[in-house]
Scaffold this motif. Structure first.
Motif, short mmCIF file in Angstrom:
data_model
loop_
_atom_site.label_atom_id
_atom_site.label_comp_id
_atom_site.label_asym_id
_atom_site.label_seq_id
_atom_site.Cartn_x
_atom_site.Cartn_y
_atom_site.Cartn_z
N PRO A 179 0.84 -1.26 -0.07
CA PRO A 179 -0.17 -0.14 0.08
C PRO A 179 0.93 1.36 0.00
CG PRO A 179 -0.16 -0.72 2.07
CD PRO A 179 0.55 -2.05 1.37
N GLY A 180 2.04 1.10 0.16
CA GLY A 180 2.95 2.34 0.17
C GLY A 180 4.33 2.03 0.47
N TRP A 181 5.24 3.13 0.61
CA TRP A 181 6.53 3.10 0.99
C TRP A 181 7.04 4.09 1.65
CZ3 TRP A 181 10.17 6.43 -1.18
CH2 TRP A 181 9.67 7.23 -2.27
N GLY A 182 7.94 3.86 2.28
CA GLY A 182 8.84 5.16 3.24
C GLY A 182 10.34 5.03 3.08
N ILE A 183 11.22 6.01 3.28
CA ILE A 183 12.52 5.93 3.18
C ILE A 183 13.08 5.32 4.45
CG2 ILE A 183 14.69 7.49 3.03
CD1 ILE A 183 12.89 9.48 1.48
N ASP A 184 14.02 4.24 4.05
CA ASP A 184 14.42 3.61 5.47
C ASP A 184 15.79 4.53 5.87
OD1 ASP A 184 15.16 1.44 6.90
OD2 ASP A 184 14.95 0.04 5.62
N GLY A 185 16.21 3.82 6.68
CA GLY A 185 17.58 4.60 7.44
C GLY A 185 18.71 4.51 6.73
N CYS A 186 18.84 3.76 5.65
CA CYS A 186 20.01 3.72 4.54
C CYS A 186 19.26 4.45 3.39
CB CYS A 186 20.24 2.26 4.35
SG CYS A 186 18.82 1.33 3.33
N SER A 187 18.21 5.39 3.42
CA SER A 187 17.83 5.98 2.32
C SER A 187 17.42 5.16 1.19
CB SER A 187 19.08 6.97 1.66
OG SER A 187 19.52 7.82 2.64
N ALA A 188 17.06 3.89 0.99
CA ALA A 188 16.44 3.29 0.24
C ALA A 188 14.98 3.03 0.47
CB ALA A 188 17.12 1.64 -0.03
N PRO A 189 13.96 2.70 -0.44
CA PRO A 189 12.67 2.55 -0.05
C PRO A 189 12.53 1.43 0.69
CG PRO A 189 12.64 2.94 -2.50
CD PRO A 189 14.34 2.64 -1.90
N ASN A 190 11.50 1.54 1.75
CA ASN A 190 10.92 0.20 2.40
C ASN A 190 9.50 0.08 2.18
OD1 ASN A 190 10.43 -1.16 5.48
ND2 ASN A 190 12.21 -1.78 4.36
N PHE A 191 9.24 -0.93 1.92
CA PHE A 191 7.79 -1.26 1.35
C PHE A 191 6.88 -1.65 2.41
CE2 PHE A 191 10.52 -2.01 -2.39
CZ PHE A 191 10.08 -0.84 -2.89
N LEU A 192 5.70 -1.21 2.58
CA LEU A 192 4.71 -1.63 3.52
C LEU A 192 4.06 -2.79 3.15
CD1 LEU A 192 2.96 1.94 3.95
CD2 LEU A 192 4.13 0.64 5.91
N THR A 193 3.57 -3.69 4.10
CA THR A 193 2.99 -4.84 3.96
C THR A 193 2.21 -5.07 5.20
OG1 THR A 193 2.95 -7.24 3.10
CG2 THR A 193 4.75 -6.57 4.57
N THR A 194 1.59 -6.36 5.51
CA THR A 194 1.00 -6.55 6.72
C THR A 194 1.95 -7.86 7.24
OG1 THR A 194 -0.06 -8.74 5.62
CG2 THR A 194 -1.29 -6.51 5.70
N LEU A 195 1.72 -8.03 8.73
CA LEU A 195 2.56 -9.10 9.56
C LEU A 195 2.23 -10.32 8.66
CD1 LEU A 195 4.17 -9.06 12.19
CD2 LEU A 195 2.99 -7.13 11.75
N HIS A 196 0.99 -10.65 8.35
CA HIS A 196 0.70 -12.09 7.64
C HIS A 196 1.56 -12.00 6.47
CE1 HIS A 196 -2.58 -14.78 5.81
NE2 HIS A 196 -1.31 -15.37 6.02
N GLY A 197 1.52 -10.92 5.65
CA GLY A 197 2.42 -10.90 4.58
C GLY A 197 3.88 -11.19 4.64
N MET A 198 4.37 -10.65 5.71
CA MET A 198 5.94 -10.79 6.13
C MET A 198 6.01 -12.29 6.55
SD MET A 198 8.38 -8.86 5.40
CE MET A 198 9.69 -9.34 6.32
N ALA A 199 5.11 -12.82 7.30
CA ALA A 199 5.32 -14.27 7.77
C ALA A 199 5.14 -15.27 6.65
CB ALA A 199 4.39 -14.52 8.84
N ARG A 200 4.14 -14.81 5.71
CA ARG A 200 4.16 -15.74 4.33
C ARG A 200 5.37 -15.84 3.61
NH1 ARG A 200 -1.51 -14.46 2.88
NH2 ARG A 200 -0.56 -12.47 2.31
N ALA A 201 5.79 -14.65 3.63
CA ALA A 201 7.14 -14.38 2.84
C ALA A 201 8.24 -15.31 3.34
CB ALA A 201 7.56 -13.31 2.41
N MET A 202 8.27 -15.19 4.93
CA MET A 202 9.31 -15.70 5.59
C MET A 202 9.04 -17.84 5.35
SD MET A 202 11.45 -13.55 6.10
CE MET A 202 10.82 -12.78 4.65
N ALA A 203 7.71 -17.95 5.39
CA ALA A 203 7.48 -19.40 5.36
C ALA A 203 7.90 -19.62 3.81
CB ALA A 203 6.17 -19.44 5.35
#
Length: 331
Positions: A179-203
């Motif tokens: 749904p969007g993105w923000g600037i991470d501490g290292c200046s690269a984009p960091n993309f939004l997702t849900t906790l479920h989305g991240m856990a699904r990716a890690m699985a």
């Protein structure tokens, strides 16, 4: 439940003095939730916990093999390192191999978290540079991919081919449109997702096996590089490194800023994502250790487990004043 739940308690004497709340999700290889706490649909920035996803295009594009990247370099591409010599020497060698230098990085300078490295800079009267940034390995991965794609020098721009490739991989393995993105501490984009989305990716990373397709091969190589080189993923005193070494079976762990943590359990084909809502690292370290104990891959009595699961609260004179503890519902 849609609200965060208590996850970690700070005890002083016989009283809970403070409490950290959060959300956590455990997914199986099908992407289904097996256990959760709080709100699985909470939208989050995974921060540096997403680095192995950002590194997928590095392998899938053929860039990693074209440059002959080693498992050490793949681990560094996923790392939030402490800028110890074992990290910075390898980052400089990687840049040199690409025919590039420190000015080609776009992560910004950062004081080393490694105390000997920090003190050496102070004694020499030198300022930290971009190589000391905890994300410099990830940015070397970006530069390697960028050379392969023939992109311009500002590879951190949201519309750059490198970041477009990262977003595509991110949305595909989380199985959600970001749904969007923000600037991470290292200046690269960091993309939004849900906790479920991240856990699904890690699985997905947990279940991936080489030879099962280009993406699964890339995911397995990155995961196995992290497991093979825990000292490069973080540093000798850090939770990621110490807990990976302490686990009774291969597990990849990765912290993210503001209280994020993931775990990848290949033998069980499980993925874990957690977020502490107030961003406290002491809480996310205790919570991830508790979940590893819950899942049977970490012995609560191991010295490294105790260091992060139940660290003591000490007075300035070293007196035992209390303890950090996971909430009962997490264990």
């Amino acid at each position: 439940m849609t609200h965060p739940v208590p996850m970690v308690e700070i005890w002083r004497g016989p009283v809970v003095e403070s409490q950290h709340s959060g959300h956590a999700v455990i997914c199986d290889e099908t992407g289904q939730i097996t256990q959760s706490w709080g709100n699985p649909d909470q939208v989050v920035y995974p921060r540096s916990s997403a680095k192995m996803i950002q590194a997928l295009p590095l392998i899938e594009s053929g860039a990693a093999d074209a440059q002959g990247l080693t498992t050490e370099q793949l681990a560094l591409a996923c790392a939030s390192h402490s800028a110890a010599a074992i990290h910075t020497v390898r980052v400089m060698a990687w840049l040199d191999h690409l025919g590039l230098g420190e000015p080609d990085l776009r992560c910004g300078p950062q004081e080393p978290e490694d105390i000997p490295a920090r003190d050496a800079l102070i004694r020499a009267g030198d300022a930290p540079c971009q190589v000391h940034n905890n994300c410099s390995g990830k940015h070397c991965g970006f530069l390697t991919l960028n050379q392969h794609l023939g992109g311009g020098p500002d590879y951190i721009e949201i519309d750059h081919p490198v970041q477009r490739a990262c977003l595509a991989a991110f949305e595909e393995v989380t199985d959600l449109a970001s749904p969007g993105w923000g600037i991470d501490g290292c200046s690269a984009p960091n993309f939004l997702t849900t906790l479920h989305g991240m856990a699904r990716a890690m699985a997905f990373f947990a279940a991936a096996r080489e030879g099962q397709g280009m993406r699964a091969t890339a995911a397995a190589r990155l995961r196995d590089a992290m497991i093979a080189h825990p000292e490069l993923v973080a540093g000798e005193s850090r939770a990621c490194t110490q807990l990976m070494r302490a686990c009774t079976e291969p597990v990849a762990l990765k912290t993210g800023a503001e209280g994020f943590f993931i775990a990848i359990l290949p033998r069980r084909k499980l993925g874990v994502a957690l977020k502490i809502t107030d961003g406290a690292g002491r809480a996310s370290e205790s919570a991830i250790a508790a979940l590893l104990v819950r899942l049977g891959v970490l012995d609560a009595g191991h010295p490294a487990a105790k260091r992060f699961l139940n660290p003591p609260v000490l007075s300035r004179r070293g007196f035992d004043a209390g303890q950090i503890k996971p909430s009962a519902g997490l264990l």
